[in-house]
Design a protein around this motif. Structure first.
Motif, PDB file in Angstrom:
ATOM      1  N   GLU A  32       0.826  -1.210   0.000  1.00  0.00           N
ATOM      2  CA  GLU A  32       0.000   0.000   0.000  1.00  0.00           C
ATOM      3  C   GLU A  32       0.863   1.264   0.000  1.00  0.00           C
ATOM      4  N   ILE A  33       1.879   1.288   0.841  1.00  0.00           N
ATOM      5  CA  ILE A  33       2.690   2.510   0.949  1.00  0.00           C
ATOM      6  C   ILE A  33       3.512   2.718  -0.324  1.00  0.00           C
ATOM      7  N   GLU A  34       3.873   1.627  -0.977  1.00  0.00           N
ATOM      8  CA  GLU A  34       4.609   1.729  -2.245  1.00  0.00           C
ATOM      9  C   GLU A  34       3.696   2.385  -3.305  1.00  0.00           C
ATOM     10  N   ARG A  35       2.429   1.998  -3.289  1.00  0.00           N
ATOM     11  CA  ARG A  35       1.460   2.565  -4.231  1.00  0.00           C
ATOM     12  C   ARG A  35       1.241   4.054  -3.911  1.00  0.00           C
ATOM     13  N   LEU A  36       1.124   4.382  -2.626  1.00  0.00           N
ATOM     14  CA  LEU A  36       0.900   5.783  -2.240  1.00  0.00           C
ATOM     15  C   LEU A  36       2.131   6.639  -2.535  1.00  0.00           C
ATOM     16  N   ALA A  37       3.308   6.045  -2.386  1.00  0.00           N
ATOM     17  CA  ALA A  37       4.550   6.767  -2.710  1.00  0.00           C
ATOM     18  C   ALA A  37       4.521   7.166  -4.180  1.00  0.00           C
ATOM     19  N   ASP A  38       4.124   6.235  -5.006  1.00  0.00           N
ATOM     20  CA  ASP A  38       4.065   6.477  -6.445  1.00  0.00           C
ATOM     21  C   ASP A  38       3.018   7.563  -6.755  1.00  0.00           C
ATOM     22  N   LYS A  39       1.880   7.477  -6.092  1.00  0.00           N
ATOM     23  CA  LYS A  39       0.817   8.481  -6.293  1.00  0.00           C
ATOM     24  C   LYS A  39       1.341   9.892  -6.017  1.00  0.00           C
ATOM     25  N   HIS A  40       2.143  10.041  -4.972  1.00  0.00           N
ATOM     26  CA  HIS A  40       2.590  11.382  -4.567  1.00  0.00           C
ATOM     27  C   HIS A  40       3.938  11.780  -5.178  1.00  0.00           C
ATOM     28  N   GLY A  41       4.580  10.862  -5.894  1.00  0.00           N
ATOM     29  CA  GLY A  41       5.826  11.225  -6.585  1.00  0.00           C
ATOM     30  C   GLY A  41       7.103  10.993  -5.790  1.00  0.00           C
ATOM     31  N   PHE A  42       7.057  10.113  -4.795  1.00  0.00           N
ATOM     32  CA  PHE A  42       8.290   9.733  -4.072  1.00  0.00           C
ATOM     33  C   PHE A  42       8.965   8.614  -4.870  1.00  0.00           C
ATOM     34  N   THR A  43      10.263   8.730  -5.108  1.00  0.00           N
ATOM     35  CA  THR A  43      10.972   7.706  -5.887  1.00  0.00           C
ATOM     36  C   THR A  43      12.283   7.316  -5.201  1.00  0.00           C
ATOM     37  N   LEU A  44      12.778   6.144  -5.575  1.00  0.00           N
ATOM     38  CA  LEU A  44      14.073   5.699  -5.052  1.00  0.00           C
ATOM     39  C   LEU A  44      15.142   6.678  -5.528  1.00  0.00           C
ATOM     40  N   ALA A  45      16.008   7.114  -4.611  1.00  0.00           N
ATOM     41  CA  ALA A  45      17.089   8.046  -4.984  1.00  0.00           C
ATOM     42  C   ALA A  45      18.196   7.280  -5.713  1.00  0.00           C
ATOM     43  N   GLY A  46      19.101   8.017  -6.339  1.00  0.00           N
ATOM     44  CA  GLY A  46      20.258   7.390  -6.986  1.00  0.00           C
ATOM     45  C   GLY A  46      21.084   6.611  -5.970  1.00  0.00           C
ATOM     46  N   MET A  47      21.903   5.700  -6.475  1.00  0.00           N
ATOM     47  CA  MET A  47      22.676   4.856  -5.543  1.00  0.00           C
ATOM     48  C   MET A  47      23.738   5.669  -4.813  1.00  0.00           C
ATOM     49  N   ARG A  48      23.966   5.266  -3.569  1.00  0.00           N
ATOM     50  CA  ARG A  48      24.902   5.974  -2.708  1.00  0.00           C
ATOM     51  C   ARG A  48      25.491   4.983  -1.715  1.00  0.00           C
ATOM     52  N   ALA A  49      26.760   5.153  -1.419  1.00  0.00           N
ATOM     53  CA  ALA A  49      27.396   4.320  -0.378  1.00  0.00           C
ATOM     54  C   ALA A  49      28.622   5.045   0.131  1.00  0.00           C
ATOM     55  N   PHE A  50      28.951   4.840   1.380  1.00  0.00           N
ATOM     56  CA  PHE A  50      30.142   5.425   2.011  1.00  0.00           C
ATOM     57  C   PHE A  50      30.193   6.943   1.761  1.00  0.00           C
ATOM     58  N   ASP A  51      29.062   7.603   1.941  1.00  0.00           N
ATOM     59  CA  ASP A  51      28.944   9.068   1.862  1.00  0.00           C
ATOM     60  C   ASP A  51      29.174   9.634   0.466  1.00  0.00           C
ATOM     61  N   ARG A  52      29.090   8.814  -0.571  1.00  0.00           N
ATOM     62  CA  ARG A  52      29.189   9.400  -1.909  1.00  0.00           C
ATOM     63  C   ARG A  52      28.306   8.648  -2.893  1.00  0.00           C
ATOM     64  N   GLU A  53      28.092   9.314  -4.034  1.00  0.00           N
ATOM     65  CA  GLU A  53      27.256   8.738  -5.078  1.00  0.00           C
ATOM     66  C   GLU A  53      27.948   7.508  -5.667  1.00  0.00           C
ATOM     67  N   VAL A  54      27.163   6.503  -6.050  1.00  0.00           N
ATOM     68  CA  VAL A  54      27.718   5.360  -6.784  1.00  0.00           C
ATOM     69  C   VAL A  54      27.415   5.635  -8.256  1.00  0.00           C
ATOM     70  N   THR A  55      28.446   5.901  -9.036  1.00  0.00           N
ATOM     71  CA  THR A  55      28.238   6.325 -10.429  1.00  0.00           C
ATOM     72  C   THR A  55      28.131   5.103 -11.353  1.00  0.00           C
ATOM     73  N   PRO A  56      27.555   5.307 -12.564  1.00  0.00           N
ATOM     74  CA  PRO A  56      27.500   4.193 -13.531  1.00  0.00           C
ATOM     75  C   PRO A  56      28.897   3.649 -13.835  1.00  0.00           C
ATOM     76  N   GLU A  57      29.904   4.532 -13.834  1.00  0.00           N
ATOM     77  CA  GLU A  57      31.282   4.069 -14.108  1.00  0.00           C
ATOM     78  C   GLU A  57      31.763   3.137 -12.992  1.00  0.00           C
ATOM     79  N   MET A  58      31.440   3.480 -11.746  1.00  0.00           N
ATOM     80  CA  MET A  58      31.853   2.625 -10.621  1.00  0.00           C
ATOM     81  C   MET A  58      31.179   1.258 -10.735  1.00  0.00           C
ATOM     82  N   ILE A  59      29.906   1.263 -11.157  1.00  0.00           N
ATOM     83  CA  ILE A  59      29.181  -0.015 -11.269  1.00  0.00           C
ATOM     84  C   ILE A  59      29.789  -0.853 -12.397  1.00  0.00           C
TER      85      ILE A  59
END
Ligand SMILES: NC(=O)c1ccc[n+]([C@@H]2O[C@H](COP(=O)([O-])OP(=O)(O)OC[C@H]3O[C@@H](n4cnc5c(N)ncnc54)[C@H](OP(=O)(O)O)[C@@H]3O)[C@@H](O)[C@H]2O)c1
Length: 370
Positions: free
Chosen positions: A319-346
Motif C-alpha cells: 500500500e505505501i509503495e502505491r501511495l509513494a508512487d501516487k505522490h511522486g516519491f521515488t528511489l534516490a540514486g545509488m549511494r554508499a560510504f557518503d558518496r554517489e555510486v556512479t555508472p562508471e563505478m558499477i
C-alpha cells in the motif's frame, strides 16, 4: 496545512557535531554525558514537501539527543521516557503523526508503547523502508547482472521488524535465503514459520561471516553499533543493500573491494522542493524511507498508527509503495560510504567481479550471468 513530526538522533560522534557544533574539541566521554543530560528538542522545520497531486505539507525534526549505543545501554525506562517526550513535542506542535527515526524505533517494542503514550498517530516508517530496500536490492542485482531466481541471499538482522519482512519477500524471489542474526532460538523459529510461505530454500545461522561468503545478495537491517560485514567475506560481484543506520558494512569495503556493489537501501527522493533546514548527511532533496513514509501518510491525511511493532504487515508495504508512487516519491540514486555510486563505478565493479571469477573459479558458483 497538515504537519508531521519526525524523531531523529545522532548516529555517531561526527553526527553530534552536526547537531551541536559547540561539542567540537570535547572528549567523547564528556559528549556522551552531556547528551545524557539533554532533553528532546525541536531541531528544524521541514518545508516544501509537495505531492504531484498539488498537496503541500510541512513538518518538524525533533531530536532525541542520544547515540545508538546509549539507546541500548541506558536504562530502558529512561530511554522510552525521552522518546515519548519527543513524540509529545510533535503533538504540542500540532502534528497529526510522528515518525520514529533510527533507534527510536528499535528500542522497546518498536512503537506501540510510544503510541499509547502520545496523542498523535505514530509510525516507524518501516513499511516504506522495506519497499525501498527491496527496490534497491533488485536494482543492484540488475546492475550486477545477477538473476534473483538463481541467487542466494542473506538477510542480516532477519528476526527484526525490517529484516523479517524482507526475508519473506526475498523468499519468493530468490533460490535460497539465509536468515542471520545473533539469537539462534528466534532465527530457528522464524525459519520454521517462513518456510511454508516461500518458494526459496530457507536456512538460518548466527555465523554471519560464513553466510555472507556464500551470498550473491546481502541485505543488512540490524541494530548493531559496529561493522559486521567485512571486505574479506564478500563474494566477487555481490550486491550489498545496507538498510541499517548506523551502517553495518565496514568502510574498508570501499577501498578493498572494487568488485562488489554496496548501496544504501533506504534513500528516497522527495517530491517538491523540500528543505529540511538541517543537514543529516544526505544530498538535498533526499530523505530516508522512514521519513518519507511519515510524509506520505501526512499527505494522505492518514493520521493512524501505521507501521508499529516487530511484525510488519506485507499488505502495508504494498500500500505505501502505491501511495509513494501516487505522490511522486521515488528511489534516490545509488549511494554508499557518503558518496554517489556512479555508472562508471558499477561498470568497473562488474568487470572486476568477472575477472576475479575467472581467476578464482571456486568463487564463481552463483547467480551472475558472466
Ligand atoms: N534506512 C532507513 O530508512 C531506515 C529506516 C528504518 C530503520 N532503519 C534501520 O534499520 C535497522 C533495523 O531496524 P529494525 O526496526 O528492523 O530493528 P529491530 O526490529 O530491532 O531488528 C534488529 C535485528 O538486528 C539483529 N541484531 C541486533 N544487533 C545485532 C548484531 N550486533 N549483529 C547481528 N545482528 C544484530 C537483531 O537480532 P539479534 O538481537 O538476535 O541479533 C534483529 O534481527 C536499524 O539500524 C534502523 O536504524 C533504517
Amino acid at each position: 496545512m497538515r504537519t508531521f513530526g519526525f524523531l531523529i538522533h545522532p548516529l555517531s560522534f561526527d553526527d553530534v557535531l552536526r547537531f551541536e557544533p559547540k561539542a567540537a574539541g570535547k572528549g567523547r566521554p564528556l559528549i556522551k554525558k552531556i547528551l545524557e543530560w539533554m532533553p528532546p528538542y525541536k531541531v528544524s522545520d521541514v518545508t516544501g514537501v509537495r505531492s504531484r497531486t498539488g498537496e503541500e505539507i510541512a513538518g518538524y525534526f525533533i531530536a532525541i539527543p542520544l547515540l545508538p549505543e546509549q539507546f541500548l545501554e541506558l536504562p530502558r525506562a529512561e530511554v522510552m521516557d525521552r522518546i515519548i517526550r519527543g513524540a509529545n513535542i510533535a503533538a504540542e506542535l500540532g502534528c497529526g503523526i510522528v515518525g520514529l527515526g533510527g533507534f527510536t524505533a528499535v528500542v522497546g517494542d518498536g512503537g506501540p508503547t510510544i503510541a499509547e503514550n502520545c496523542p498523535t498517530a505514530v509510525t516507524t516508517g518501516n513499511s516504506y523502508t522495506i519497499a525501498a530496500a527491496m527496490q534497491s536490492l533488485f536494482r543492484g542485482a540488475r546492475e550486477m547482472e545477477i538473476d534473483p531466481a538463481r541467487a542466494s541471499a542473506v538477510v542480516i538482522g532477519a528476526t527484526g521488524s525490517i529484516g523479517s519482512a524482507c526475508a519473506h519477500i526475498l523468499g519468493n524471489r530468490v533460490a535460497r535465503v539465509t536468515l542471520a542474526a545473533r539469537n539462534a532460538t528466534r532465527l530457528a523459529k522464524l525459519a520454521h514459520a517462513l518456510a511454508p510461505h516461500v518458494s526459496a530454500t530457507v536456512g538460518w545461522t548466527t555465523d554471519i561471516a560464513q553466510a555472507v561468503r556464500q551470498a550473491d545478495l546481502v541485505l543488512t537491517a540490524t541494530a548493531a553499533t559496529s561493522s559486521i560485514v567485512q571486505p574479506e567475506d564478500l563474494k566477487p560481484g555481490a550486491v550489498v543493500c545496507e538498510v541499517s543506520l548506523p551502517h553495518d558494512v565496514s568502510r574498508r569495503v570501499a577501498t578493498e573491494r572494487d568488485d562488489v556493489l554496496v548501496t544504501e537501501g533506504g534513500n528516497i527522493r522527495v517530491p517538491g522542493n523540500v528543505d529540511f533546514h538541517f543537514d543529516f548527511g544526505l544530498p538535498p532533496g533526499i530523505a530516508l524511507a522512514c521519513m518519507a513514509e511519515t510524509m506520505i501518510l501526512t499527505l494522505e491525511g492518514r493520521f493512524v498508527n501505521y507501521s508499529l511493532g516487530r511484525g510488519v504487515n506485507l499488505e502495508k508495504v504494498l500500500e505505501i509503495e502505491r501511495l509513494a508512487d501516487k505522490h511522486g516519491f521515488t528511489l534516490a540514486g545509488m549511494r554508499a560510504f557518503d558518496r554517489e555510486v556512479t555508472p562508471e563505478m558499477i561498470a568497473r565493479a562488474r568487470e572486476n567481479a568477472a575477472a576475479r571469477r575467472r581467476a578464482q573459479p571456486s568463487a564463481a558458483a552463483g547467480a551472475a550471468s558472466s
